[in-house]
Design a protein around this motif. Structure first.
Motif, PDB file in Angstrom:
ATOM      1  N   MET A 154       6.679  24.970 -10.395  1.00  0.00           N
ATOM      2  CA  MET A 154       7.738  25.918 -10.064  1.00  0.00           C
ATOM      3  C   MET A 154       8.434  26.419 -11.336  1.00  0.00           C
ATOM      4  O   MET A 154       8.749  27.606 -11.458  1.00  0.00           O
ATOM      5  CB  MET A 154       8.751  25.263  -9.130  1.00  0.00           C
ATOM      6  N   ARG A 155       8.652  25.512 -12.295  1.00  0.00           N
ATOM      7  CA  ARG A 155       9.285  25.930 -13.547  1.00  0.00           C
ATOM      8  C   ARG A 155       8.400  26.929 -14.296  1.00  0.00           C
ATOM      9  O   ARG A 155       8.890  27.892 -14.883  1.00  0.00           O
ATOM     10  CB  ARG A 155       9.564  24.711 -14.435  1.00  0.00           C
ATOM     11  N   ILE A 156       7.071  26.689 -14.269  1.00  0.00           N
ATOM     12  CA  ILE A 156       6.145  27.616 -14.924  1.00  0.00           C
ATOM     13  C   ILE A 156       6.237  28.992 -14.286  1.00  0.00           C
ATOM     14  O   ILE A 156       6.290  30.023 -14.966  1.00  0.00           O
ATOM     15  CB  ILE A 156       4.705  27.078 -14.846  1.00  0.00           C
ATOM     16  N   LEU A 157       6.271  29.023 -12.952  1.00  0.00           N
ATOM     17  CA  LEU A 157       6.330  30.299 -12.253  1.00  0.00           C
ATOM     18  C   LEU A 157       7.658  30.999 -12.457  1.00  0.00           C
ATOM     19  O   LEU A 157       7.715  32.215 -12.641  1.00  0.00           O
ATOM     20  CB  LEU A 157       6.068  30.088 -10.761  1.00  0.00           C
ATOM     21  N   VAL A 172       0.841  -1.205   0.000  1.00  0.00           N
ATOM     22  CA  VAL A 172       0.000   0.000   0.000  1.00  0.00           C
ATOM     23  C   VAL A 172       0.872   1.249   0.000  1.00  0.00           C
ATOM     24  O   VAL A 172       0.626   2.217  -0.727  1.00  0.00           O
ATOM     25  CB  VAL A 172      -0.939   0.005   1.223  1.00  0.00           C
ATOM     26  N   CYS A 173       1.935   1.223   0.822  1.00  0.00           N
ATOM     27  CA  CYS A 173       2.830   2.372   0.905  1.00  0.00           C
ATOM     28  C   CYS A 173       3.538   2.623  -0.429  1.00  0.00           C
ATOM     29  O   CYS A 173       3.720   3.768  -0.842  1.00  0.00           O
ATOM     30  CB  CYS A 173       3.849   2.142   2.009  1.00  0.00           C
ATOM     31  N   LEU A 174       3.940   1.548  -1.117  1.00  0.00           N
ATOM     32  CA  LEU A 174       4.609   1.711  -2.411  1.00  0.00           C
ATOM     33  C   LEU A 174       3.692   2.391  -3.432  1.00  0.00           C
ATOM     34  O   LEU A 174       4.147   3.223  -4.218  1.00  0.00           O
ATOM     35  CB  LEU A 174       5.069   0.347  -2.930  1.00  0.00           C
ATOM     36  N   GLU A 175       2.398   2.030  -3.404  1.00  0.00           N
ATOM     37  CA  GLU A 175       1.452   2.707  -4.291  1.00  0.00           C
ATOM     38  C   GLU A 175       1.342   4.183  -3.946  1.00  0.00           C
ATOM     39  O   GLU A 175       1.302   5.056  -4.835  1.00  0.00           O
ATOM     40  CB  GLU A 175       0.077   2.050  -4.180  1.00  0.00           C
ATOM     41  N   LEU A 176       1.309   4.459  -2.656  1.00  0.00           N
ATOM     42  CA  LEU A 176       1.231   5.838  -2.205  1.00  0.00           C
ATOM     43  C   LEU A 176       2.485   6.621  -2.614  1.00  0.00           C
ATOM     44  O   LEU A 176       2.408   7.788  -3.006  1.00  0.00           O
ATOM     45  CB  LEU A 176       1.044   5.888  -0.690  1.00  0.00           C
ATOM     46  N   CYS A 177       3.636   5.953  -2.548  1.00  0.00           N
ATOM     47  CA  CYS A 177       4.891   6.603  -2.927  1.00  0.00           C
ATOM     48  C   CYS A 177       4.928   6.928  -4.424  1.00  0.00           C
ATOM     49  O   CYS A 177       5.498   7.946  -4.840  1.00  0.00           O
ATOM     50  CB  CYS A 177       6.081   5.734  -2.551  1.00  0.00           C
ATOM     51  N   ASP A 178       4.326   6.067  -5.243  1.00  0.00           N
ATOM     52  CA  ASP A 178       4.228   6.367  -6.677  1.00  0.00           C
ATOM     53  C   ASP A 178       3.446   7.659  -6.900  1.00  0.00           C
ATOM     54  O   ASP A 178       3.832   8.511  -7.720  1.00  0.00           O
ATOM     55  CB  ASP A 178       3.537   5.212  -7.413  1.00  0.00           C
ATOM     56  N   VAL A 179       2.348   7.794  -6.164  1.00  0.00           N
ATOM     57  CA  VAL A 179       1.560   9.031  -6.257  1.00  0.00           C
ATOM     58  C   VAL A 179       2.381  10.214  -5.775  1.00  0.00           C
ATOM     59  O   VAL A 179       2.365  11.295  -6.370  1.00  0.00           O
ATOM     60  CB  VAL A 179       0.265   8.904  -5.435  1.00  0.00           C
ATOM     61  N   ALA A 180       3.132  10.004  -4.676  1.00  0.00           N
ATOM     62  CA  ALA A 180       3.953  11.087  -4.116  1.00  0.00           C
ATOM     63  C   ALA A 180       4.985  11.573  -5.127  1.00  0.00           C
ATOM     64  O   ALA A 180       5.247  12.771  -5.239  1.00  0.00           O
ATOM     65  CB  ALA A 180       4.630  10.614  -2.836  1.00  0.00           C
ATOM     66  N   GLU A 181       5.589  10.658  -5.888  1.00  0.00           N
ATOM     67  CA  GLU A 181       6.587  11.042  -6.890  1.00  0.00           C
ATOM     68  C   GLU A 181       5.956  11.855  -8.013  1.00  0.00           C
ATOM     69  O   GLU A 181       6.538  12.832  -8.506  1.00  0.00           O
ATOM     70  CB  GLU A 181       7.275   9.793  -7.449  1.00  0.00           C
ATOM     71  N   ARG A 182       4.755  11.439  -8.423  1.00  0.00           N
ATOM     72  CA  ARG A 182       4.067  12.202  -9.475  1.00  0.00           C
ATOM     73  C   ARG A 182       3.689  13.593  -8.980  1.00  0.00           C
ATOM     74  O   ARG A 182       3.777  14.582  -9.725  1.00  0.00           O
ATOM     75  CB  ARG A 182       2.827  11.441  -9.955  1.00  0.00           C
ATOM     76  N   MET A 183       3.284  13.667  -7.717  1.00  0.00           N
ATOM     77  CA  MET A 183       2.956  14.971  -7.141  1.00  0.00           C
ATOM     78  C   MET A 183       4.192  15.845  -7.033  1.00  0.00           C
ATOM     79  O   MET A 183       4.141  17.053  -7.289  1.00  0.00           O
ATOM     80  CB  MET A 183       2.308  14.778  -5.762  1.00  0.00           C
ATOM     81  N   ALA A 184       5.318  15.251  -6.673  1.00  0.00           N
ATOM     82  CA  ALA A 184       6.564  16.013  -6.567  1.00  0.00           C
ATOM     83  C   ALA A 184       6.978  16.555  -7.929  1.00  0.00           C
ATOM     84  O   ALA A 184       7.435  17.705  -8.051  1.00  0.00           O
ATOM     85  CB  ALA A 184       7.661  15.138  -5.979  1.00  0.00           C
ATOM     86  N   GLU A 185       6.806  15.748  -8.978  1.00  0.00           N
ATOM     87  CA  GLU A 185       7.128  16.216 -10.325  1.00  0.00           C
ATOM     88  C   GLU A 185       6.185  17.335 -10.752  1.00  0.00           C
ATOM     89  O   GLU A 185       6.595  18.308 -11.403  1.00  0.00           O
ATOM     90  CB  GLU A 185       7.052  15.058 -11.316  1.00  0.00           C
ATOM     91  N   ALA A 186       4.891  17.216 -10.370  1.00  0.00           N
ATOM     92  CA  ALA A 186       3.934  18.277 -10.681  1.00  0.00           C
ATOM     93  C   ALA A 186       4.319  19.577  -9.972  1.00  0.00           C
ATOM     94  O   ALA A 186       4.208  20.671 -10.546  1.00  0.00           O
ATOM     95  CB  ALA A 186       2.530  17.847 -10.275  1.00  0.00           C
ATOM     96  N   GLU A 187       4.784  19.454  -8.729  1.00  0.00           N
ATOM     97  CA  GLU A 187       5.238  20.650  -8.008  1.00  0.00           C
ATOM     98  C   GLU A 187       6.439  21.278  -8.698  1.00  0.00           C
ATOM     99  O   GLU A 187       6.532  22.507  -8.823  1.00  0.00           O
ATOM    100  CB  GLU A 187       5.599  20.286  -6.563  1.00  0.00           C
ATOM    101  N   ARG A 188       7.375  20.435  -9.137  1.00  0.00           N
ATOM    102  CA  ARG A 188       8.561  20.962  -9.823  1.00  0.00           C
ATOM    103  C   ARG A 188       8.167  21.640 -11.138  1.00  0.00           C
ATOM    104  O   ARG A 188       8.715  22.677 -11.509  1.00  0.00           O
ATOM    105  CB  ARG A 188       9.567  19.836 -10.075  1.00  0.00           C
TER     106      ARG A 188
END
Length: 306
Positions: A81-84, A62-78
Motif C-alpha cells: 500500500m505504501r508503494i502504491l 499450530v495456530c501461533l505459527e499461522l499467526c506469525d505468517v499472518a503478521e508478515r503478510m499483513a506487513e507485506a500488504e501495508r
C-alpha cells in the motif's frame, strides 16, 4: 484445500481478540462468517487452531505459527500500500526523474525539493534515447530532455530554450573568438558524442548543412567525458549551452550553424495522472516564469556565460 487471505486474517483476529465476536468487530464481518472461516480451515486441513479456556479461545501451537505468517503478510500488504500510495501523495511520495543533461534539470529538481521537501527523488541519467525509452517503459516517472518529439503519448511542458555550443580550452586558438563556423572547426581536433545523444544529433545536422563530414579525434559516451577531454586540451567538444553548472576554465563558443535554440522539455506519459506529476509540472511553470522574469540570474541563466 483452500487457504485464502480472508481465512488467515480471521484466524489472526480470533487469536488476537480471544473470541469470534471480537474478531468480527475488528474485521467488520459477522460472527458466523468468522466462525465459518476458522472451522472450515480446521476441517479441511485436519488441525485444531483454538482451545477454549476460561471462556476465551486460546491459540494452539499450530495456530501461533499461522499467526506469525499472518503478521508478515499483513506487513507485506501495508508495504504494498505504501508503494502504491507514495506515487500519488505529496506526503512522503517518490518520483524518479530522468535527465539527459545535469542542467537545467538539477536546478528544477532543487526548486521542486524546496517546494516539497518530504518527497523522495531519485535521478537517472542517460542519453536522449535512453531517457525517452525509460519514460515510455515507466522506468522513470518524468524525463527532462531537449528536442523532445511532440508525441501524443506525452504530457509535456517547456522548461527553457537553449542551443548547442562548442566548448574549448582557454589555450585554444578559438578561445578568444565570439563565434566560430563549422568550416573553421574542421581545423581543430573534434570530440563527438556517441549515437543516441541529442547533442550529437544537432552537431551532425550542422556539419551536414555546411556540406562537410568531419572525422572526430574522439567519440565519447557521456557529456562529462567530453568536458574532461576539453579540460585536458584534447580538442573541441560540444554540449548544450546550459548543460552543466560547472564554471571552470572551459569556454563556450556559439557555432554559426548551431545558433538555433531547441526546447528543453519536461515530459511524462500522458496517461499517468497523479498529484505528484501535477506538482512537478506546476514547479516547471514557476521555474520558467522565474527565469523569464530575470529572478534567476544567479542560477540557470548564469550558465550561458563563457
Amino acid at each position: 484445500m483452500s487457504l485464502t487471505l480472508s481465512r488467515i486474517r480471521a484466524v489472526n483476529a480470533v487469536a488476537a481478540g480471544g473470541s469470534y465476536a471480537a474478531a468480527a468487530r475488528a474485521l467488520g464481518l459477522s460472527q458466523p462468517a468468522i466462525s465459518r472461516h476458522v472451522r472450515d480451515l480446521e476441517a479441511e486441513f485436519g488441525v485444531r487452531l483454538f482451545d477454549r479456556k476460561n471462556g476465551l479461545l486460546q491459540a494452539t501451537p499450530v495456530c501461533l505459527e499461522l499467526c506469525d505468517v499472518a503478521e508478515r503478510m499483513a506487513e507485506a500488504e501495508r508495504h504494498a500500500m505504501r508503494i502504491l500510495m507514495r506515487h500519488n501523495t505529496l506526503l512522503n511520495g517518490r518520483l524518479t526523474i530522468g535527465l539527459g543533461n545535469s542542467m537545467p534539470g538539477m536546478a528544477l529538481i532543487a526548486a521542486f525539493h524546496k517546494r516539497h521537501p518530504s518527497i523522495e527523488i531519485a535521478v537517472e541519467t542517460g542519453s536522449h534515447e535512453a531517457i525517452t525509452r525509460a519514460v515510455l517503459t515507466r522506468a522513470v516517472d518524468i524525463g527532462i530532455l531537449p528536442d523532445v518529439p511532440r508525441d501524443g503519448r506525452f504530457r509535456h511542458d517547456l522548461l527553457m530554450r537553449q542551443n548547442v555550443v562548442a566548448i574549448v580550452h582557454p589555450a585554444s586558438p578559438l578561445a578568444g573568438l565570439p563565434s566560430v563556423s563549422c568550416q573553421r572547426l574542421l581545423q581543430e581536433p573534434l570530440i563527438f558524442r556517441t549515437r543516441g545523444s541529442s547533442t550529437q544529433r544537432v552537431v551532425d545536422r550542422a556539419f551536414r548543412a555546411a556540406g562537410v563530414e568531419p572525422v572526430p579525434l574522439l567519440t565519447l559516451d557521456t557529456r562529462d567525458a567530453v568536458y574532461e577531454a576539453v579540460v585536458n586540451g584534447l580538442g573541441v567538444g560540444f554540449m548544450w549551452r546550459n548543460g552543466t553548472g560547472r564554471t571552470d576554465i572551459v569556454r563556450r563558443l556559439t557555432v554559426t550553424e548551431m545558433s538555433r535554440e531547441y526546447d528543453e522539455m519536461v515530459f511524462a506519459l500522458s496517461e499517468e495522472k497523479s498529484v505528484l506529476h501535477d506538482a512537478f509540472f506546476a514547479t516547471v511553470s514557476a521555474f520558467r516564469a522565474e527565469q523569464d522574469g530575470g529572478a534567476g540570474r544567479d542560477g540557470v541563466a548564469a550558465l550561458a556565460a563563457p
